[in-house]
Structure formats: C-alpha cells, structure tokens
Write a protein that holds these residues in place. Structure first.
Motif, short mmCIF file in Angstrom:
data_model
loop_
_atom_site.label_atom_id
_atom_site.label_comp_id
_atom_site.label_asym_id
_atom_site.label_seq_id
_atom_site.Cartn_x
_atom_site.Cartn_y
_atom_site.Cartn_z
N LEU A 73 0.85 -1.19 0.00
CA LEU A 73 0.00 0.00 0.00
C LEU A 73 0.89 1.24 0.00
O LEU A 73 1.83 1.35 0.78
CB LEU A 73 -0.89 0.02 1.24
CG LEU A 73 -1.87 -1.15 1.41
CD1 LEU A 73 -2.63 -0.99 2.73
CD2 LEU A 73 -2.83 -1.25 0.24
N THR A 74 0.58 2.17 -0.88
CA THR A 74 1.27 3.46 -0.89
C THR A 74 0.29 4.53 -0.43
O THR A 74 -0.86 4.55 -0.88
CB THR A 74 1.79 3.80 -2.31
OG1 THR A 74 2.66 2.75 -2.75
CG2 THR A 74 2.55 5.12 -2.32
N TYR A 75 0.74 5.39 0.47
CA TYR A 75 -0.19 6.40 0.99
C TYR A 75 0.53 7.70 1.32
O TYR A 75 1.73 7.74 1.53
CB TYR A 75 -0.92 5.86 2.22
CG TYR A 75 -0.03 5.50 3.39
CD1 TYR A 75 0.24 6.43 4.41
CD2 TYR A 75 0.55 4.23 3.50
CE1 TYR A 75 1.04 6.09 5.49
CE2 TYR A 75 1.35 3.90 4.58
CZ TYR A 75 1.59 4.82 5.56
OH TYR A 75 2.40 4.49 6.63
N SER A 217 3.58 0.60 2.78
CA SER A 217 3.32 -0.40 3.82
C SER A 217 3.13 -1.76 3.15
O SER A 217 2.35 -1.89 2.22
CB SER A 217 2.06 -0.01 4.60
OG SER A 217 1.96 -0.68 5.81
N ALA A 218 3.86 -2.76 3.62
CA ALA A 218 3.85 -4.08 3.00
C ALA A 218 3.05 -5.07 3.84
O ALA A 218 2.96 -4.92 5.07
CB ALA A 218 5.27 -4.60 2.82
N PRO A 219 2.49 -6.10 3.22
CA PRO A 219 1.83 -7.15 4.00
C PRO A 219 2.81 -7.74 5.01
O PRO A 219 3.93 -8.10 4.65
CB PRO A 219 1.44 -8.18 2.93
CG PRO A 219 1.36 -7.41 1.65
CD PRO A 219 2.42 -6.37 1.77
N SER A 220 2.40 -7.81 6.25
CA SER A 220 3.31 -8.24 7.32
C SER A 220 2.57 -9.00 8.40
O SER A 220 1.40 -8.71 8.71
CB SER A 220 4.00 -7.03 7.96
OG SER A 220 4.73 -6.29 7.02
N TRP A 221 3.26 -9.97 8.97
CA TRP A 221 2.77 -10.65 10.16
C TRP A 221 3.30 -9.90 11.37
O TRP A 221 4.50 -9.69 11.49
CB TRP A 221 3.26 -12.10 10.21
CG TRP A 221 2.67 -13.00 9.18
CD1 TRP A 221 3.27 -13.48 8.05
CD2 TRP A 221 1.35 -13.56 9.17
NE1 TRP A 221 2.42 -14.29 7.35
CE2 TRP A 221 1.22 -14.35 8.01
CE3 TRP A 221 0.25 -13.45 10.03
CZ2 TRP A 221 0.05 -15.04 7.70
CZ3 TRP A 221 -0.92 -14.12 9.72
CH2 TRP A 221 -1.01 -14.90 8.57
N ARG A 222 2.40 -9.48 12.26
CA ARG A 222 2.84 -8.87 13.52
C ARG A 222 2.81 -9.93 14.61
O ARG A 222 1.79 -10.59 14.82
CB ARG A 222 1.92 -7.72 13.93
CG ARG A 222 2.37 -7.01 15.20
CD ARG A 222 1.39 -5.92 15.63
NE ARG A 222 0.16 -6.49 16.16
CZ ARG A 222 -0.86 -5.75 16.62
NH1 ARG A 222 -0.79 -4.43 16.56
NH2 ARG A 222 -1.94 -6.33 17.08
N VAL A 223 3.94 -10.09 15.29
CA VAL A 223 4.04 -11.07 16.39
C VAL A 223 4.30 -10.29 17.67
O VAL A 223 5.31 -9.62 17.81
CB VAL A 223 5.18 -12.08 16.13
CG1 VAL A 223 5.26 -13.08 17.28
CG2 VAL A 223 4.96 -12.81 14.80
#
Length: 248
Positions: A73-75, A217-223
């Motif tokens: 996503l670009t914002y 913003s890139a697809p990411s797993w938040r842990v």
C-alpha cells in the motif's frame, strides 16, 4: 434370488455411500474455510527449537492459517499522530463505544476524521489509551493509528494518523507466506529463551521515512510477546524486522 430384498440392500448401500461422500465433502469445505492452525502445525524443526529455548504460545492462541494475495500500500500522510497534540473533547463520551462500530461513529463521527475506517485493537490497548488501526482490505495498517485517551471510563481526548491512499500501477498482488512458515526464522534467530507469544496477526507495516509524506506499507505478520516486544515479518519475503529498526 429374492430380487426385492436385493433391491433394498442396493438402495441402502447407495444411501450409506452418499452419506459418507457428503461427510467427506463437508469436512473438506470446513477445512478449507479454517482460518487458524495450532502450534502443532509448525515444522518439527521449529517445534524442536521452541522446546529447546522454552518458547511458548499463550494458552488458547491460534496461528492464522490464511494465505491471501496482497499488495503493498502506498499512501500520503495528511496528519501525523507523533507531531500532533492531543485534541481534547468538549464533551467526553463513554469508552465502551469502541466495541460497537455504530456507536463509535455516532459518538465521535462528527469529531474525528474517517473514524469509520479505524477498528479497535484490544491487544495494544489499555484502560488509559485505546488503540484503533486504519483498516484496508479488511486488515489493519499497523503504522496508521488512532489513539483515544480514557479517564474514568470516558474518552476525553484523541490523537490520530490521517492518510490518503495513493494508487500505483507498480503494485502487484503476491500470496503471503503461511504464518507457520514465516515464524520459523523468528523463533530460531530472534526470540530469546523463555519468550511467550501472545498474538500473531496479518496486516500492513513498513519502514517510516521521516522526511517524506509518502509511505509504503507491505503485507506483514505482527508477532506480539507477553513482555511487550513486537516483531514484524514481511509476509512475502519472510524478512524479520523489530520495531526499533523501522524508523529512519
């Protein structure tokens, strides 16, 4: 031969066969719709490392099994939370409205911009600060927050990131890595002995460029860990990043 009896047996056999096939079909559909996995679905090597390092998942936590195709996503940043002062509400509202989207919009929709695009996140919130994340494609943007400040169970002020999405022809959808695979290098190389994982969530995250109003913003797993530490795993490349490494 008793043809009437033979006919009855064949009909019964076909009925039983249909029941078995129907059950198998239902099981396959249910399995395909499953959105979570258990720790046992991690690779044997990862499980071995977890046992050696004493790394655990909190009780009843599930590892997401979803593997959608997502794009970066670009914002453009219109208002930056970190630069802004708290906006004090003229009339405080009850903090319980964060649990109900309709009540949240009715209570604060005329005051807070785009509040209908933010969703409450119980994991990062406490009784003094309620955290909501901007949602895109039904997933949280971990870099874009709305903070509601609470006192005596009433919201008294807020700070907010306000953004505008920018379309780009270069954006390409890619299948994300399953969390069970993406977490392997995190567990092996980054997590300390005795770490306890309390949440794994798929969303968007990226490095923050302080001198630019355009962010990616890139697809990411938040842990998230019980001790408060947070790690992000790029959901396509598998690169592990800590919160401290993201500002520049």
């Amino acid at each position: 031969m008793d043809w009437r009896r033979a006919k009855s047996v064949l009909i019964l056999a076909f009925l039983m066969l249909n029941l078995v096939l129907g059950y198998q079909l239902w099981s396959n559909i249910r399995e395909g719709l499953s959105t979570s996995a258990k720790a046992g679905d991690l690779s044997p090597e990862t499980l071995r490392i977890m046992e050696e390092k004493g790394i655990k998942l909190v009780e009843n936590i599930y590892i997401p099994a979803e593997t959608p195709e997502l794009q970066d996503l670009t914002y453009r940043v219109r208002t930056k939370l970190s630069d802004g002062e708290k906006h004090v509400l003229k009339e405080p509202v009850e903090s319980r409205i964060v649990f109900n989207e309709k009540q949240l919009i009715e209570g604060l929709g005329d005051i807070i911009p785009d509040i209908d695009q933010y969703v409450f996140d119980v994991t990062t919130s406490d009784d003094k600060k309620l955290i909501l994340y901007r949602m895109e494609q039904m997933r949280p943007m971990f870099d874009v927050k709305l903070e509601l400040y609470s006192e005596d169970q009433r919201i008294i002020a807020y700070r907010q990131d306000v953004i505008e999405l920018v379309s780009t022809e270069k954006a390409v959808e890619n299948p994300v890595l399953p969390a069970t695979i993406a977490m392997a290098p995190l567990i092996e190389k980054f997590l300390a002995s005795g770490a306890v994982i309390k949440e794994i969530k798929l969303g968007y995250h990226g490095q923050t460029f302080a001198k630019s109003d355009i962010q990616v913003s890139a697809p990411s797993w938040r842990v998230m860990l019980e001790d408060g530490n947070v790690y992000y795993i790029h959901a396509v490349s598998g690169e592990v990043v800590t919160e401290d490494e993201l500002s520049s």
